[in-house]
Scaffold this motif. Structure first.
Motif, PDB file in Angstrom:
ATOM      1  N   GLY A  69      -3.021  -3.856  -7.705  1.00 52.71           N
ATOM      2  CA  GLY A  69      -1.851  -3.912  -8.567  1.00 52.71           C
ATOM      3  C   GLY A  69      -1.871  -5.067  -9.553  1.00 52.71           C
ATOM      4  N   CYS A  70      -2.637  -6.110  -9.264  1.00 49.33           N
ATOM      5  CA  CYS A  70      -2.608  -7.314 -10.097  1.00 49.33           C
ATOM      6  C   CYS A  70      -3.847  -7.532 -10.952  1.00 49.33           C
ATOM      7  CB  CYS A  70      -2.378  -8.541  -9.211  1.00 49.33           C
ATOM      8  SG  CYS A  70      -0.709  -8.636  -8.531  1.00 49.33           S
ATOM      9  N   VAL A  71      -4.994  -7.006 -10.580  1.00 47.15           N
ATOM     10  CA  VAL A  71      -6.207  -7.183 -11.395  1.00 47.15           C
ATOM     11  C   VAL A  71      -6.082  -6.269 -12.620  1.00 47.15           C
ATOM     12  CG1 VAL A  71      -8.705  -6.826 -11.498  1.00 47.15           C
ATOM     13  CG2 VAL A  71      -7.683  -7.865  -9.466  1.00 47.15           C
ATOM     14  N   PRO A  72      -6.069  -6.841 -13.818  1.00 46.66           N
ATOM     15  CA  PRO A  72      -5.933  -6.016 -15.018  1.00 46.66           C
ATOM     16  C   PRO A  72      -7.028  -4.942 -15.092  1.00 46.66           C
ATOM     17  CG  PRO A  72      -5.634  -8.323 -15.571  1.00 46.66           C
ATOM     18  CD  PRO A  72      -6.116  -8.268 -14.140  1.00 46.66           C
ATOM     19  N   GLY A  73      -6.594  -3.703 -15.261  1.00 47.33           N
ATOM     20  CA  GLY A  73      -7.522  -2.584 -15.392  1.00 47.33           C
ATOM     21  C   GLY A  73      -8.037  -2.020 -14.086  1.00 47.33           C
ATOM     22  N   ALA A  74      -7.625  -2.590 -12.955  1.00 46.89           N
ATOM     23  CA  ALA A  74      -8.141  -2.111 -11.663  1.00 46.89           C
ATOM     24  C   ALA A  74      -7.627  -0.706 -11.375  1.00 46.89           C
ATOM     25  CB  ALA A  74      -7.745  -3.055 -10.539  1.00 46.89           C
ATOM     26  N   GLN A  75      -8.558   0.185 -11.087  1.00 41.93           N
ATOM     27  CA  GLN A  75      -8.207   1.543 -10.684  1.00 41.93           C
ATOM     28  C   GLN A  75      -8.333   1.708  -9.182  1.00 41.93           C
ATOM     29  OE1 GLN A  75     -10.826   3.978 -13.034  1.00 41.93           O
ATOM     30  NE2 GLN A  75      -9.575   3.751 -14.862  1.00 41.93           N
ATOM     31  N   GLN A  76      -9.194   0.902  -8.589  1.00 44.41           N
ATOM     32  CA  GLN A  76      -9.387   0.960  -7.139  1.00 44.41           C
ATOM     33  C   GLN A  76      -9.944  -0.377  -6.667  1.00 44.41           C
ATOM     34  OE1 GLN A  76     -11.984   4.119  -5.932  1.00 44.41           O
ATOM     35  NE2 GLN A  76     -11.836   3.626  -3.793  1.00 44.41           N
ATOM     36  N   MET A  77      -9.399  -0.875  -5.573  1.00 48.57           N
ATOM     37  CA  MET A  77      -9.900  -2.093  -4.930  1.00 48.57           C
ATOM     38  C   MET A  77      -9.816  -1.846  -3.433  1.00 48.57           C
ATOM     39  SD  MET A  77     -10.359  -4.409  -7.459  1.00 48.57           S
ATOM     40  CE  MET A  77     -10.221  -6.081  -6.921  1.00 48.57           C
ATOM     41  N   SER A  78     -10.881  -2.162  -2.727  1.00 46.32           N
ATOM     42  CA  SER A  78     -10.834  -2.022  -1.274  1.00 46.32           C
ATOM     43  C   SER A  78     -11.750  -3.053  -0.632  1.00 46.32           C
ATOM     44  CB  SER A  78     -11.228  -0.607  -0.842  1.00 46.32           C
ATOM     45  OG  SER A  78     -12.537  -0.297  -1.249  1.00 46.32           O
ATOM     46  N   TRP A  79     -11.204  -3.690   0.400  1.00 48.89           N
ATOM     47  CA  TRP A  79     -11.990  -4.640   1.170  1.00 48.89           C
ATOM     48  C   TRP A  79     -12.938  -3.869   2.074  1.00 48.89           C
ATOM     49  CZ3 TRP A  79     -12.707  -9.836   1.382  1.00 48.89           C
ATOM     50  CH2 TRP A  79     -11.897 -10.610   0.534  1.00 48.89           C
ATOM     51  N   GLN A  80     -14.175  -4.323   2.165  1.00 52.37           N
ATOM     52  CA  GLN A  80     -15.188  -3.750   3.042  1.00 52.37           C
ATOM     53  C   GLN A  80     -15.377  -4.736   4.196  1.00 52.37           C
ATOM     54  OE1 GLN A  80     -16.447  -0.600   1.795  1.00 52.37           O
ATOM     55  NE2 GLN A  80     -14.707  -1.124   0.484  1.00 52.37           N
ATOM     56  N   GLY A  81     -14.475  -4.670   5.170  1.00 54.65           N
ATOM     57  CA  GLY A  81     -14.459  -5.688   6.213  1.00 54.65           C
ATOM     58  C   GLY A  81     -14.092  -7.019   5.573  1.00 54.65           C
ATOM     59  N   ASP A  82     -14.731  -8.096   5.993  1.00 58.59           N
ATOM     60  CA  ASP A  82     -14.503  -9.413   5.394  1.00 58.59           C
ATOM     61  C   ASP A  82     -15.634  -9.819   4.464  1.00 58.59           C
ATOM     62  OD1 ASP A  82     -12.074  -9.928   6.647  1.00 58.59           O
ATOM     63  OD2 ASP A  82     -13.035 -10.824   8.403  1.00 58.59           O
ATOM     64  N   SER A  83     -16.599  -8.911   4.251  1.00 57.26           N
ATOM     65  CA  SER A  83     -17.820  -9.316   3.553  1.00 57.26           C
ATOM     66  C   SER A  83     -17.945  -8.830   2.110  1.00 57.26           C
ATOM     67  CB  SER A  83     -19.042  -8.842   4.335  1.00 57.26           C
ATOM     68  OG  SER A  83     -19.066  -7.427   4.386  1.00 57.26           O
ATOM     69  N   ALA A  84     -17.050  -7.957   1.659  1.00 58.82           N
ATOM     70  CA  ALA A  84     -17.194  -7.442   0.301  1.00 58.82           C
ATOM     71  C   ALA A  84     -15.902  -6.778  -0.165  1.00 58.82           C
ATOM     72  CB  ALA A  84     -18.343  -6.446   0.222  1.00 58.82           C
ATOM     73  N   ILE A  85     -15.780  -6.684  -1.485  1.00 52.89           N
ATOM     74  CA  ILE A  85     -14.670  -5.976  -2.115  1.00 52.89           C
ATOM     75  C   ILE A  85     -15.288  -4.938  -3.052  1.00 52.89           C
ATOM     76  CG2 ILE A  85     -12.599  -6.159  -3.538  1.00 52.89           C
ATOM     77  CD1 ILE A  85     -12.749  -9.252  -2.936  1.00 52.89           C
ATOM     78  N   ALA A  86     -14.994  -3.668  -2.828  1.00 52.93           N
ATOM     79  CA  ALA A  86     -15.433  -2.608  -3.732  1.00 52.93           C
ATOM     80  C   ALA A  86     -14.362  -2.447  -4.812  1.00 52.93           C
ATOM     81  CB  ALA A  86     -15.636  -1.302  -2.975  1.00 52.93           C
ATOM     82  N   ALA A  87     -14.801  -2.341  -6.064  1.00 55.02           N
ATOM     83  CA  ALA A  87     -13.841  -2.284  -7.165  1.00 55.02           C
ATOM     84  C   ALA A  87     -14.258  -1.255  -8.208  1.00 55.02           C
ATOM     85  CB  ALA A  87     -13.716  -3.657  -7.817  1.00 55.02           C
ATOM     86  N   VAL A  88     -13.263  -0.590  -8.770  1.00 53.55           N
ATOM     87  CA  VAL A  88     -13.425   0.245  -9.949  1.00 53.55           C
ATOM     88  C   VAL A  88     -12.427  -0.305 -10.961  1.00 53.55           C
ATOM     89  CG1 VAL A  88     -13.281   2.562 -10.916  1.00 53.55           C
ATOM     90  CG2 VAL A  88     -14.037   2.256  -8.554  1.00 53.55           C
ATOM     91  N   VAL A  89     -12.954  -0.819 -12.085  1.00 48.14           N
ATOM     92  CA  VAL A  89     -12.110  -1.506 -13.061  1.00 48.14           C
ATOM     93  C   VAL A  89     -12.384  -0.949 -14.453  1.00 48.14           C
ATOM     94  CG1 VAL A  89     -11.495  -3.755 -14.053  1.00 48.14           C
ATOM     95  CG2 VAL A  89     -12.152  -3.596 -11.652  1.00 48.14           C
ATOM     96  N   ASN A  90     -11.310  -0.639 -15.171  1.00 46.02           N
ATOM     97  CA  ASN A  90     -11.414  -0.188 -16.548  1.00 46.02           C
ATOM     98  C   ASN A  90     -11.366  -1.423 -17.440  1.00 46.02           C
ATOM     99  OD1 ASN A  90     -11.542   1.487 -18.775  1.00 46.02           O
ATOM    100  ND2 ASN A  90      -9.343   1.843 -18.825  1.00 46.02           N
ATOM    101  N   VAL A  91     -12.428  -1.657 -18.194  1.00 45.12           N
ATOM    102  CA  VAL A  91     -12.549  -2.845 -19.036  1.00 45.12           C
ATOM    103  C   VAL A  91     -12.456  -2.417 -20.495  1.00 45.12           C
ATOM    104  CG1 VAL A  91     -14.065  -4.746 -19.702  1.00 45.12           C
ATOM    105  CG2 VAL A  91     -13.990  -3.990 -17.326  1.00 45.12           C
ATOM    106  N   GLY A  92     -11.741  -3.195 -21.279  1.00 47.64           N
ATOM    107  CA  GLY A  92     -11.631  -2.917 -22.705  1.00 47.64           C
ATOM    108  C   GLY A  92     -11.504  -4.209 -23.477  1.00 47.64           C
ATOM    109  N   VAL A  93     -12.593  -4.961 -23.571  1.00 47.74           N
ATOM    110  CA  VAL A  93     -12.604  -6.226 -24.293  1.00 47.74           C
ATOM    111  C   VAL A  93     -13.578  -6.094 -25.452  1.00 47.74           C
ATOM    112  CG1 VAL A  93     -13.056  -8.705 -24.169  1.00 47.74           C
ATOM    113  CG2 VAL A  93     -12.081  -7.523 -22.185  1.00 47.74           C
TER     114      VAL A  93
END
Length: 145
Positions: free
Chosen positions: A28-52
């Motif tokens: 909800g807070c990462v600009p452009g984030a479409q999906q964020m999920s923690w993979q245990g404590d070792s990683a974060i999977a992200a899908v982010v729409n970037v437009g810079v």
């Protein structure tokens, strides 16, 4: 590109730590984030729409957690290559008590190649700083301060 700064929260350190480890809050807070999920404590999977500037598109990636010292420090590493170039980045986030609140300090560095390297300039840094400001404002509203 180097980024560093700090943000003061009125919430205690554990509340800030928990919010940073909450995938729904991050999404909800990462600009452009479409999906964020923690993979245990070792990683974060992200899908982010970037437009810079000339760098536009949806980017999938996994951010590795190289250090996770609750509730005071997390070190993140991103190494991603694709058709737009590569990003090799690290960030350290430290949380410290500040009265009844918390100060979050961050230091990050990214080496950019290919088309994404076009963002490694004053305008790109300003865009990144604005995105961080938006993230912190949102995070503050989610945790009550």
């Amino acid at each position: 590109m180097d980024l560093n700064g700090s943000h003061k929260f009125s919430a205690n350190r554990q509340v800030v730590w928990d919010a940073l480890h909450n995938a729904a809050v991050l999404q909800g807070c990462v600009p452009g984030a479409q999906q964020m999920s923690w993979q245990g404590d070792s990683a974060i999977a992200a899908v982010v729409n970037v437009g810079v500037g000339p760098i536009k598109g949806t980017f999938n990636g996994t951010i590795q957690v190289a250090e996770n010292s609750a509730p005071s420090r997390i070190r993140l590493v991103l190494n991603r290559s694709g058709s737009h170039g590569s990003v090799n980045a690290q960030a350290v986030i430290d949380l410290a008590d500040d009265g009844a609140g918390t100060v979050l300090s961050y230091q990050g560095n990214a080496q950019l190649t290919g088309q994404v390297a076009m963002a490694d300039n004053m305008l790109g840094k300003q865009a990144a700083d604005m995105a961080l400001g938006s993230f912190f404002k949102c995070l503050s509203s989610k945790i009550g301060g």
